[in-house]
Design a protein around this motif. Structure first.
Motif, PDB file in Angstrom:
ATOM      1  N   LEU A   1       1.068   3.302  -4.439  1.00 55.46           N
ATOM      2  CA  LEU A   1       2.505   3.041  -4.372  1.00 55.46           C
ATOM      3  C   LEU A   1       3.273   4.308  -4.039  1.00 55.46           C
ATOM      4  O   LEU A   1       4.191   4.299  -3.220  1.00 55.46           O
ATOM      5  CB  LEU A   1       2.999   2.460  -5.701  1.00 55.46           C
TER       6      LEU A   1
ATOM      7  N   ASP B   1       5.422  -4.599  -0.488  1.00 60.38           N
ATOM      8  CA  ASP B   1       6.849  -4.388  -0.267  1.00 60.38           C
ATOM      9  C   ASP B   1       7.133  -3.056   0.403  1.00 60.38           C
ATOM     10  O   ASP B   1       8.182  -2.878   1.018  1.00 60.38           O
ATOM     11  CB  ASP B   1       7.587  -4.471  -1.604  1.00 60.38           C
ATOM     12  N   ARG B   2       6.234  -2.084   0.304  1.00 59.02           N
ATOM     13  CA  ARG B   2       6.448  -0.755   0.856  1.00 59.02           C
ATOM     14  C   ARG B   2       5.923  -0.626   2.280  1.00 59.02           C
ATOM     15  O   ARG B   2       5.988   0.457   2.846  1.00 59.02           O
ATOM     16  CB  ARG B   2       5.784   0.292  -0.046  1.00 59.02           C
TER      17      ARG B   2
ATOM     18  N   ASP C   1       5.177   5.094  -0.260  1.00 63.73           N
ATOM     19  CA  ASP C   1       6.615   4.871  -0.415  1.00 63.73           C
ATOM     20  C   ASP C   1       7.366   6.026   0.241  1.00 63.73           C
ATOM     21  O   ASP C   1       7.319   7.162  -0.235  1.00 63.73           O
ATOM     22  CB  ASP C   1       6.985   4.790  -1.895  1.00 63.73           C
TER      23      ASP C   1
END
Length: 819
Positions: A455, A498-499, A459
């Motif tokens: 993550l 989502d990233r 990101d």
């Protein structure tokens, strides 16, 4: 004797005196100052003052100290009438004179004719003494006391001022004389001293002197502290140097080749050259400092040295210079390496175009999703080549340890940084293209979740300060171009998904596979097998038959294997016959000699319409597939059996289909309790392959209705869509792949949810021209299109033959109707 400003007028306050100019020195009344005099005119003035003027002389300061022969305009207007207390001649021709200031005085400019100096003579001036006003007031008394208190502190911090001088000044009670006596002991610019000399008001003069005295005390205190620190540091450095030399001598006597001090010095030099933040540099500097106190043979020395080496080997802010983005050249490279894939290419070119307009851009996180063999990893290589950057590939399939991403903490034996930091060390640039393969195949166990560790890596708002557990330093990953690949989005956690920007790479059409084989795969395999282009010739029909009958995939990986098999057999023939120029023609008719019997059939649909058999369309990781659904009825007690290794979602779709039919049994001509004495068996062939998903809902419903009503389903029709209990047809995914499977199965008509009609723009026109695609909203429309009922509607209780389900309810009926 010429005089400056002599006009023949005299007064008790006026007198003519020899004049001597001073450089960067201001003489004050009531002060005693020793001076060294070397100018010939000044020596002459002093000698004349001693012999003819009662040792009195007028001293005035030059505005410009560098002038050897100052003119009247080069001197200040106010000076001091002084008395010569003592004079001593020195061997070098200069004299040392002790002056005592008597009174302030001004002098008037001379007439030009009289101002000219004769060689060997000295200047003189007519001076007028300046009276000092009375200063007897409370403010003056307060200033005097404040100056006396400050003088005590000044004497403590400035050891150059004699205690007797401080004591003498402490006895002076008048502000004017006190200011004049304090001023010569202050180390300030002569220009500011001249301003004090010219101040005639005693109170204001003492106030300025008091201000300067406080400033001098502060400056002297600061100088004392700085000198103390410098002296302490010098003593410390000298001590360290002495001890280091002793250690070197001891190591030399003991025959040790490794010198920790020399190594630490070299490491510090390398550290200073690294473009990292000062915070990181200071932390590494402390680690290097530890090395100085360790023996090279100790285990801890090895751990610290490895850590420092890792930090120094990283590129940090070392960016590979971009030669400028050439969009045309990038497009050419992408087209050379890949056939088709227009959307991914367009997205890459958009990124390069933005890069050409801005100096820096946070690296995007692209995720290529598609079946195996469609070129996800190879297009990442092409991106790196088009951007003229280094390419790195990291396979994440099966990774379960978080430390693979974030690194191990240095407390563990054999600790190392994570794969990201290791890759950057290997490539020696901080802006490569890194491809994270199989990001959907990571798993988690007691050692952590690597997808959660990704993550921060992926990101753009966080990876500028990525913290590896081993380094424990913030490292900037924002300039890295990350590309991830996956076969299926379901395996990627939602926060990680989502990233990333998802770009789908669908399967290839038959004509695209043929072009890829001719333009890419065949030349590649010829080179790998040592064959020339003249050795083997593939016909287009032969390649097309390899695609149709020997492979069944969305990509071209198995196609490449089959071409490699043909090249191997051709190479064996060339070697056996000893003719390296032998030409071998691969034709459609001769494929079995190279590849054996066909592995797959082309055109999977049924040859005729049958009851209870319906063609469905499914999406798999290998692309689209045809899915047959079979339904059989038999007398029983309402048991429903579902086989074919179906997942939970498909089993729920089957139960929803049966509930929909029961709810509409009157419209279908079925008795309300038809299901109580009828056993239903739903089977999906190829039982060894797991199958799941909601898009088979209308297929299951159609097969059930066909079996219950004894009406065959069109054999040239396939369908896909999810069903609700109310009979609505809901949208599905993977429409392009499903239509490719229908085209491959020689299907003529395909029923799709009406909400998926917008997705037809992504389907190649070559496919749509051979398919009749019918959007449907409800199950009623599906039944009307799918069942062969002679153009009549079946939603009527009196339509056609009696339904099989009703016949099975008769007591004398023991088996299902013949289909």
């Amino acid at each position: 004797m010429p005089t400056f400003g002599f006009d023949g007028k005299k007064s008790p306050e006026s007198m003519t005196l020899p004049m001597m100019s001073l450089r960067e020195v201001v003489m004050f009344p009531r002060s005693i100052v020793p001076l060294f005099v070397g100018r010939e005119a000044s020596i002459k003035a002093i000698e004349t003052a001693v012999s003819d003027f009662g040792k009195q002389i007028f001293l005035v300061t030059q505005k410009s100290p560098e002038k050897e022969h100052p003119e009247p305009d080069d001197l200040y207007a106010i000076g001091t009438v002084s008395k010569i207390l003592q004079m001593l001649r020195l061997p070098d021709g200069t004299i040392k004179v002790l002056f005592e200031g008597v009174s302030r005085a001004t002098w008037e400019p001379a007439v030009k004719a009289q101002a000219a100096e004769q060689e060997g003579e000295f200047p003189s001036a007519q001076v007028r003494l300046l009276a000092e006003p009375d200063a007897a007031n409370a403010e003056a008394s307060a200033l005097v006391r404040a100056v006396h208190e400050s003088l005590d502190e000044f004497g403590k911090v400035n050891k150059k001022v004699a205690p007797e001088a401080i004591l003498a000044m402490s006895t002076v009670k008048e502000p004017g004389p006190l200011a004049d006596q304090v001023m010569p002991h202050l180390k300030i610019d002569f220009g500011r001293k001249q301003e004090v000399l010219e101040e005639l008001d005693p109170t204001r003069r003492l106030e300025r002197v008091y201000e300067m005295l406080l400033g001098e005390i502060e400056i002297v205190s600061i100088e004392k502290r700085v000198k103390g620190r410098v002296k302490e540091q010098m003593e410390k450095n000298q001590r360290e140097y002495y001890l280091n030399e002793q250690v070197k001598a001891i190591n030399k006597e003991m025959g040790r080749e490794d010198d920790p001090q020399a190594e630490a010095q070299e490491l510090e030099s390398q550290l200073e050259a690294k473009p990292m933040s000062e915070e990181n540099r200071e932390r590494v500097r402390k680690e290097i400092k530890k090395l100085r106190t360790m023996q090279p043979s100790s285990a801890e020395y090895t751990v610290v040295r490895n850590y420092v080496d890792w930090v120094l080997d990283l590129p940090w802010d070392n960016i590979k210079d971009d030669k400028g983005v050439d969009i045309k050249q990038a497009r050419k490279i992408l087209d050379e390496d890949h056939f088709g894939l227009e959307k991914p290419k367009e997205r890459i070119l958009e990124y390069l175009a933005v890069q050409s307009l801005v100096e820096s851009m946070k690296g995007p996180i692209l995720c290529f999703v598609g079946p195996p063999g469609v070129g996800k990893t190879s297009i990442a290589k092409s991106i790196a080549r088009s951007m003229d950057r280094e390419f790195l590939r990291l396979s994440l399939g099966g990774v379960r340890d978080e430390a693979e991403i974030r690194g191990h903490r240095r407390t563990y034996v054999g600790a190392m940084p994570g794969k990201i930091i290791q890759s950057l060390k290997r490539v020696k640039h901080n802006n490569p293209v890194i491809c994270l393969d199989e990001v959907d195949k990571m798993s988690a166990d007691f050692r952590g979740d690597p997808s959660a560790a990704l993550l921060e890596v992926l990101d753009p708002e966080q990876n500028y300060a990525f913290n590896d557990h081993y380094l424990d330093l913030d490292y900037d990953l924002s300039k890295v171009f990350f590309i991830t690949t996956a076969n299926n989005l379901d395996g990627i956690p939602l926060p990680l998904r989502d990233r990333m920007e998802i770009i789908r790479l669908p399967g290839y059409l038959e004509n695209e596979k043929v072009e890829i084989a001719k333009g890419f795969l065949v030349p590649k395999q010829l080179k790998q097998h040592g064959l020339k282009e003249a050795n083997i010739k593939f016909s287009d029909n032969a390649i097309l038959d390899v695609v149709r009958y020997y492979t069944r995939e969305a990509g071209v990986r198995n196609l490449e294997r089959e071409i490699a098999a043909i090249c191997r057999k051709s190479a064996m023939k060339v070697v056996e016959e000893g003719d390296r120029d032998k030409a071998i023609h691969v034709t459609k008719q001769g494929l079995e000699k190279f590849l054996g019997v066909t592995k797959f059939t082309y055109g999977e649909r049924e040859s005729e319409a049958q009851v209870g058999v319906c063609n469905g369309l499914a999406w798999t990781q290998l692309g689209g597939e045809m899915l047959l659904v079979e339904v059989a009825l038999m007398p029983g007690k309402g048991k429903v059996e579902i086989t074919g290794k179906l997942g939970d979602v498909m089993q729920e779709s089957a139960r929803a289909a049966l509930s929909y039919i029961r709810a509409r049994s009157d419209l279908l001509g079925l008795k309300a309790d038809f299901y109580k004495r009828v056993d239903i068996h739903i089977h999906v062939p190829d039982g060894a392959t797991p199958k799941d998903g909601p898009s088979a809902g209308i297929t299951l419903t159609t097969a059930l209705i066909s079996a219950l009503l004894n009406i065959p389903v069109r054999h040239d029709l396939a369908m896909t869509g999810e069903i609700t209990l109310r009979g609505r047809v809901l949208p599905i995914g993977g429409l392009r792949e499903k239509l490719l499977a229908a085209h491959r199965g020689l299907i003529q008509t395909v029923l799709i949810p009406s909400e998926n009609e917008k997705n037809l723009k992504d389907v190649p026109k070559d496919i749509l021209k051979d398919l009749e695609v019918i959007p449907v909203k409800t199950m009623d429309e599906v039944i009307d299109h799918a069942l062969e009922c002679g153009g009549e509607t079946i939603l009527c209780p009196h339509h056609g033959e009696p339904p099989v389900a009703n016949e099975l309810l008769k007591e004398d009926q023991r088996k299902p109707a013949h289909q």
